[in-house]
Write a protein that holds these residues in place. Structure first.
Motif, short mmCIF file in Angstrom:
data_model
loop_
_atom_site.label_atom_id
_atom_site.label_comp_id
_atom_site.label_asym_id
_atom_site.label_seq_id
_atom_site.Cartn_x
_atom_site.Cartn_y
_atom_site.Cartn_z
N TYR A 120 56.02 28.41 -43.90
CA TYR A 120 56.66 28.11 -45.18
C TYR A 120 56.28 26.73 -45.70
CZ TYR A 120 59.64 32.24 -45.75
OH TYR A 120 60.10 33.51 -45.96
N THR A 165 62.47 36.93 -44.71
CA THR A 165 63.45 36.06 -45.34
C THR A 165 64.78 36.05 -44.59
OG1 THR A 165 62.44 36.62 -47.47
CG2 THR A 165 64.57 35.50 -47.53
N LEU A 166 65.19 37.24 -44.14
CA LEU A 166 66.43 37.38 -43.38
C LEU A 166 66.15 37.87 -41.97
CD1 LEU A 166 68.82 39.10 -45.98
CD2 LEU A 166 68.71 36.67 -45.39
N ASP A 167 66.82 37.27 -41.01
CA ASP A 167 66.71 37.65 -39.60
C ASP A 167 67.81 38.66 -39.28
OD1 ASP A 167 66.80 37.85 -36.85
OD2 ASP A 167 66.76 35.69 -36.48
N SER A 217 69.48 33.72 -42.91
CA SER A 217 68.30 33.13 -43.53
C SER A 217 67.36 32.55 -42.47
CB SER A 217 68.72 32.02 -44.49
OG SER A 217 67.60 31.36 -45.02
N ALA A 240 62.86 29.60 -45.45
CA ALA A 240 62.89 30.57 -46.56
C ALA A 240 63.63 30.02 -47.78
CB ALA A 240 63.54 31.87 -46.09
N LYS A 241 64.79 29.45 -47.55
CA LYS A 241 65.57 28.91 -48.66
C LYS A 241 64.82 27.79 -49.37
CE LYS A 241 69.86 28.33 -47.65
NZ LYS A 241 71.15 27.76 -47.17
N ASN A 244 74.11 39.92 -49.35
CA ASN A 244 73.61 39.18 -48.18
C ASN A 244 72.71 38.02 -48.61
OD1 ASN A 244 72.24 40.29 -44.96
ND2 ASN A 244 72.89 38.29 -45.65
N LEU A 245 71.79 38.29 -49.53
CA LEU A 245 70.89 37.23 -50.02
C LEU A 245 71.69 36.08 -50.65
CD1 LEU A 245 68.06 39.43 -51.58
CD2 LEU A 245 67.82 37.93 -49.59
N GLU A 276 73.56 33.93 -48.15
CA GLU A 276 72.68 33.03 -47.41
C GLU A 276 72.03 31.98 -48.31
OE1 GLU A 276 72.06 32.83 -43.95
OE2 GLU A 276 73.95 33.95 -44.14
N ILE A 307 69.93 32.43 -50.78
CA ILE A 307 68.53 32.74 -51.09
C ILE A 307 68.40 33.06 -52.57
CG2 ILE A 307 66.59 34.27 -50.61
CD1 ILE A 307 67.28 32.53 -48.25
#
Length: 243
Positions: free
Chosen positions: A49, A80-82, A108, A112-113, A146-147, A150, A152
């Motif tokens: 990243y 992006t998400l684990d 996250s 990514a963020k 969810n995004l 987190e 995002i």
């Protein structure tokens, strides 16, 4: 004779142990553990990243790209998400269930963020193209929630319109983003105007335009020249099209 029998039992016991570790009834335990807890994974995500951020800033500057002219495309799961927690904690009984995406809360991934916020601040669009089935009840809403939970940032999320292989082909959705022409069967949160895509992110070779396991095995290293420049790959030893 007694020694021979003992020796045979030891060999058999070893064989059973190997079968237990590698049998199809259990997931890739070491792969799941590495992905969930290793410091190496964290370092790789931050490395990729961070490199991508520098490449994107340089590309925006060199092309003098303006707001609304460009953007990036990312995969969601393991990019992006684990989502490894449930599998890690229940590896002996774990079975993949797509409906669990409506319940599980992905975390996250490192970097990514930072990356999506950077793109947004530079004036680029952030699009997520995921093979989560948008036809499944509650899937779109759960993913968006969810995004957002987190932190995002995104401008749109485009889902698969089914579970079959053809629905998982991301190329028509990539084309829609570039052209601004969205077919009626595309499931998405909203539409964006046509724009240049200057970077792709994924954990599967099929997260990149026109790439599959089969066709990429037939090319030499030059065929991977876009990686580290426009394409950015993350490790996923737990599942993928390589299986």
């Amino acid at each position: 004779m007694k020694k021979i029998i003992i020796g045979m039992l030891l060999v058999l016991q070893g064989s059973i142990g190997i079968s237990y570790a590698t049998g199809c009834d259990y997931p890739n335990i070491d792969g799941v553990k590495w992905y969930h807890i290793s410091d190496e994974k964290r370092a790789i995500y931050l490395e990729v990243y961070n490199i991508a951020a520098e490449k994107i800033k340089a590309e925006v500057e060199s092309q003098k790209l303006q707001k609304g002219q460009w953007g990036i495309i990312l995969d969601i799961d393991e990019t992006t998400l684990d989502n490894s927690l449930n599998e890690y904690e229940n590896y002996k009984t774990y079975e993949f269930n797509e409906d669990e995406y409506n319940k599980a809360k992905g975390v996250s991934l490192p970097g990514a963020k930072m990356l999506v916020n950077l793109v947004h601040n530079l004036g680029g669009y952030v699009s997520f193209v995921t093979n989560r089935n948008g036809e499944a009840k509650g899937r779109v809403e759960a993913t968006v929630k969810n995004l957002k939970q987190e932190g995002i940032y995104f401008d749109q999320v485009i889902f698969a319109n089914g579970e079959e292989k053809v629905a998982h082909n991301k190329n028509p959705r990539f084309k829609a983003i570039e052209t601004g022409k969205y077919l009626d069967d595309i499931i998405l949160t909203n539409k964006l105007p046509a724009h240049e895509v200057i970077a792709y992110f994924g954990d599967n070779i099929q997260d990149f335009p026109n790439m599959t396991q089969d066709n990429m095995r037939k090319v030499d290293d030059d065929g991977y020249s876009m990686f580290g420049k426009k394409y950015f790959m993350f490790p996923n030893p737990t599942y993928g099209s390589w299986q």
